[in-house]
Design a protein around this motif. Structure first.
Motif, PDB file in Angstrom:
ATOM      1  N   ALA A  38       0.881  -1.180   0.000  1.00 35.08           N
ATOM      2  CA  ALA A  38       0.000   0.000   0.000  1.00 35.08           C
ATOM      3  C   ALA A  38       0.909   1.217   0.000  1.00 35.08           C
ATOM      4  O   ALA A  38       2.081   1.128   0.386  1.00 35.08           O
ATOM      5  N   VAL A  39       0.356   2.351  -0.406  1.00 36.16           N
ATOM      6  CA  VAL A  39       1.126   3.585  -0.259  1.00 36.16           C
ATOM      7  C   VAL A  39       1.009   4.110   1.163  1.00 36.16           C
ATOM      8  O   VAL A  39       1.978   4.589   1.744  1.00 36.16           O
ATOM      9  N   GLY A  40      -0.193   4.014   1.741  1.00 34.56           N
ATOM     10  CA  GLY A  40      -0.386   4.446   3.129  1.00 34.56           C
ATOM     11  C   GLY A  40       0.247   3.436   4.067  1.00 34.56           C
ATOM     12  O   GLY A  40       0.275   2.243   3.771  1.00 34.56           O
TER      13      GLY A  40
ATOM     14  N   LEU B  91       0.296   3.707  -7.874  1.00 33.99           N
ATOM     15  CA  LEU B  91      -1.165   3.695  -7.724  1.00 33.99           C
ATOM     16  C   LEU B  91      -1.785   5.081  -7.790  1.00 33.99           C
ATOM     17  O   LEU B  91      -3.006   5.238  -7.674  1.00 33.99           O
ATOM     18  N   THR B  92      -0.959   6.095  -8.027  1.00 31.50           N
ATOM     19  CA  THR B  92      -1.456   7.466  -8.000  1.00 31.50           C
ATOM     20  C   THR B  92      -2.623   7.686  -8.964  1.00 31.50           C
ATOM     21  O   THR B  92      -3.709   8.129  -8.554  1.00 31.50           O
ATOM     22  N   ASP B  93      -2.419   7.376 -10.237  1.00 34.60           N
ATOM     23  CA  ASP B  93      -3.461   7.648 -11.232  1.00 34.60           C
ATOM     24  C   ASP B  93      -4.672   6.730 -11.061  1.00 34.60           C
ATOM     25  O   ASP B  93      -5.807   7.142 -11.305  1.00 34.60           O
TER      26      ASP B  93
ATOM     27  N   PHE C 244      -2.622  17.830  -1.060  1.00 34.43           N
ATOM     28  CA  PHE C 244      -2.151  18.063  -2.425  1.00 34.43           C
ATOM     29  C   PHE C 244      -0.846  17.324  -2.684  1.00 34.43           C
ATOM     30  O   PHE C 244       0.142  17.892  -3.143  1.00 34.43           O
ATOM     31  N   GLY C 245      -0.864  16.021  -2.364  1.00 28.90           N
ATOM     32  CA  GLY C 245       0.286  15.153  -2.679  1.00 28.90           C
ATOM     33  C   GLY C 245       0.104  14.572  -4.067  1.00 28.90           C
ATOM     34  O   GLY C 245      -0.569  15.155  -4.917  1.00 28.90           O
ATOM     35  N   ARG C 246       0.678  13.402  -4.282  1.00 31.66           N
ATOM     36  CA  ARG C 246       0.610  12.788  -5.606  1.00 31.66           C
ATOM     37  C   ARG C 246      -0.823  12.560  -6.070  1.00 31.66           C
ATOM     38  O   ARG C 246      -1.202  12.947  -7.173  1.00 31.66           O
ATOM     39  N   VAL C 247      -1.624  11.918  -5.206  1.00 27.55           N
ATOM     40  CA  VAL C 247      -2.985  11.589  -5.635  1.00 27.55           C
ATOM     41  C   VAL C 247      -3.827  12.862  -5.770  1.00 27.55           C
ATOM     42  O   VAL C 247      -4.548  13.038  -6.757  1.00 27.55           O
ATOM     43  N   GLY C 248      -3.713  13.765  -4.805  1.00 30.75           N
ATOM     44  CA  GLY C 248      -4.474  15.017  -4.866  1.00 30.75           C
ATOM     45  C   GLY C 248      -4.203  15.782  -6.154  1.00 30.75           C
ATOM     46  O   GLY C 248      -5.122  16.302  -6.795  1.00 30.75           O
ATOM     47  N   ARG C 249      -2.955  15.826  -6.538  1.00 32.47           N
ATOM     48  CA  ARG C 249      -2.603  16.541  -7.778  1.00 32.47           C
ATOM     49  C   ARG C 249      -3.171  15.829  -9.008  1.00 32.47           C
ATOM     50  O   ARG C 249      -3.629  16.480  -9.958  1.00 32.47           O
TER      51      ARG C 249
ATOM     52  N   ILE D 165     -10.771  14.126  -0.592  1.00 31.60           N
ATOM     53  CA  ILE D 165      -9.721  14.034   0.439  1.00 31.60           C
ATOM     54  C   ILE D 165      -8.585  13.124  -0.006  1.00 31.60           C
ATOM     55  O   ILE D 165      -8.813  11.988  -0.444  1.00 31.60           O
ATOM     56  N   HIS D 166      -7.365  13.638   0.142  1.00 34.62           N
ATOM     57  CA  HIS D 166      -6.169  12.885  -0.284  1.00 34.62           C
ATOM     58  C   HIS D 166      -5.009  13.083   0.683  1.00 34.62           C
ATOM     59  O   HIS D 166      -3.893  13.408   0.291  1.00 34.62           O
ATOM     60  N   LEU D 167      -5.308  12.891   1.957  1.00 33.77           N
ATOM     61  CA  LEU D 167      -4.304  13.056   3.008  1.00 33.77           C
ATOM     62  C   LEU D 167      -3.940  11.694   3.580  1.00 33.77           C
ATOM     63  O   LEU D 167      -4.743  10.771   3.551  1.00 33.77           O
TER      64      LEU D 167
HETATM   65  C1  GLV Z   1       0.008   9.364  -2.085  1.00 31.94           C
HETATM   66  O1  GLV Z   1       0.390   8.700  -3.051  1.00 31.94           O
HETATM   67  C2  GLV Z   1       0.066  10.813  -2.083  1.00 31.94           C
HETATM   68  O2  GLV Z   1       1.162  11.334  -1.896  1.00 31.94           O
HETATM   69  O3  GLV Z   1      -0.977  11.465  -2.323  1.00 31.94           O
END
Ligand code: GLV
Ligand code: GLV
Length: 328
Positions: A78-80, A103-105, A157-162, A210-212
């Motif tokens: 997992a990323v988390g 898994l970002t996209d 606003f990390g990878r997924v948020g962006r 939400i992407h935290l």
């Molecule tokens: C997780 O991949 C993030 O940084 O949003």
């Protein structure tokens, strides 16, 4: 180390990862239908050099004690990694790794799927058709909310948020974001996103996603007060971690119309879902599918297994989340 290192894979992962692990290690793997029961984990981890864990496995001091001092690495699939006591691991010299990037996209796509499904009432519509209720096109049937030209509020606003923000361009949306740290002006320009303090974002956004990561600071970040600040026509999407939202407060908000709808991929007490939510039509529910595409789960498997094997060979794994550990 005599012979191959011993590893525990708490639940079977895609073949791509199994193959790498099995080539280099003596692998013990489980195929439980549910999450690996705690007592099985505590029993089976004894004498293990490395673990591939899932986000449903709580890896804490008790598990590390049960494993023994030879435990070198916990490679999370997992990323988390809020399921792992990283500080405890670091103190013991145990490497912890995750699966970022791949898994970002896929997760961003899922957040959008929930957003669109909630706004345009896709799940309600599906039920309606299956129940044989579709008798005619009607001017007022299942009216929803426009996504295009609305304001998207990205919280985290990390990878997924962006990646979620980037997708908003196609819908001609205005994008605002909140994070503990404002990103550079260059990045804001690239993603066409404007920074807002959280309270302001809550008041301005039509859709909030939400992407935290889950931390002490983000637990219940969205509670009654925040839900009441949102627009009555707004939607909340959570594909990050359940406990970031106070689920009871959200059920109340959806029931009493403080907000119009929600899309949830994660829950406060997974796999349990607040019973009130199950009764509501204005929330779309998914069983934590953020990264669940064939391609992405295969990449995550390769990545987790690579991290595991490199750590066991005494190398620095590419996705080490506690780099302090190698400096010791
Ligand atoms: C997780 O991949 C993030 O940084 O949003
Ligand atoms: C999924 O929730 C992950 O953290 O990879």
């Amino acid at each position: 180390m005599n012979g191959k290192p011993k590893v525990l894979i708490t639940n079977r992962i895609p073949e791509e990862g199994m193959r790498i692990a099995e080539e280099h290690c003596e692998v013990k793997v489980f195929d439980y239908e549910g999450a690996l029961p705690r007592e099985v984990l505590l029993r089976e981890v004894k004498g293990i050099d490395g673990i591939i864990s899932l986000l449903t496995d709580k890896i804490d001091a008790e598990v590390m004690d049960a494993a023994g001092p030879q435990l070198k690495v916990v490679a999370n699939y997992a990323v988390g990694f809020d399921n792992i006591d990283v500080e405890e691991a670091t103190g013991r010299g145990i490497m912890v790794t995750n699966t970022p990037g791949v898994l970002t996209d896929t997760t961003a796509d899922l957040a959008w799927a929930l957003l669109l499904a909630a706004a345009r009432r896709i799940v309600e519509g599906d039920k309606f058709v299956r129940q044989g209720k579709y008798k005619a096109w009607k001017p007022m049937l299942l009216l929803g909310t426009d996504v295009h030209h609305a304001t998207l509020g990205v919280v985290g606003f990390g990878r997924v948020g962006r990646a979620v923000a980037r997708r908003a361009t196609g819908f001609d949306m205005r994008v605002i974001y909140y994070d503990v740290q404002r990103v550079s002006e260059e990045l804001e320009r690239e993603f066409n996103a404007e920074y807002k303090p959280l309270d302001q974002l809550l008041q301005e956004a039509d859709f909030i996603s939400i992407h935290l990561p889950l931390t002490k600071e983000t637990r219940h970040l969205i509670s009654e007060r925040e839900l009441k600040m949102m627009k009555k026509e707004a939607y909340l999407v959570n594909s990050a971690r359940g406990p970031i939202v106070d689920e009871k407060a959200l059920a109340k908000a959806l029931k009493e119309g403080w907000i119009r709808g929600a899309g949830l991929d994660v829950f406060e007490h997974e796999p349990q879902v607040e019973p009130e939510l199950l009764e509501l039509d204005n929330v779309v529910l998914a069983p934590h599918l953020g990264s669940a595409s064939y391609a992405t789960r295969a990449k995550m498997a390769t990545m987790a297994a690579d991290n595991l094997v490199k750590a066991l060979k005494g190398e620095t794994p590419p996705n080490l989340v506690n780099p302090e550990v190698v400096k010791k």
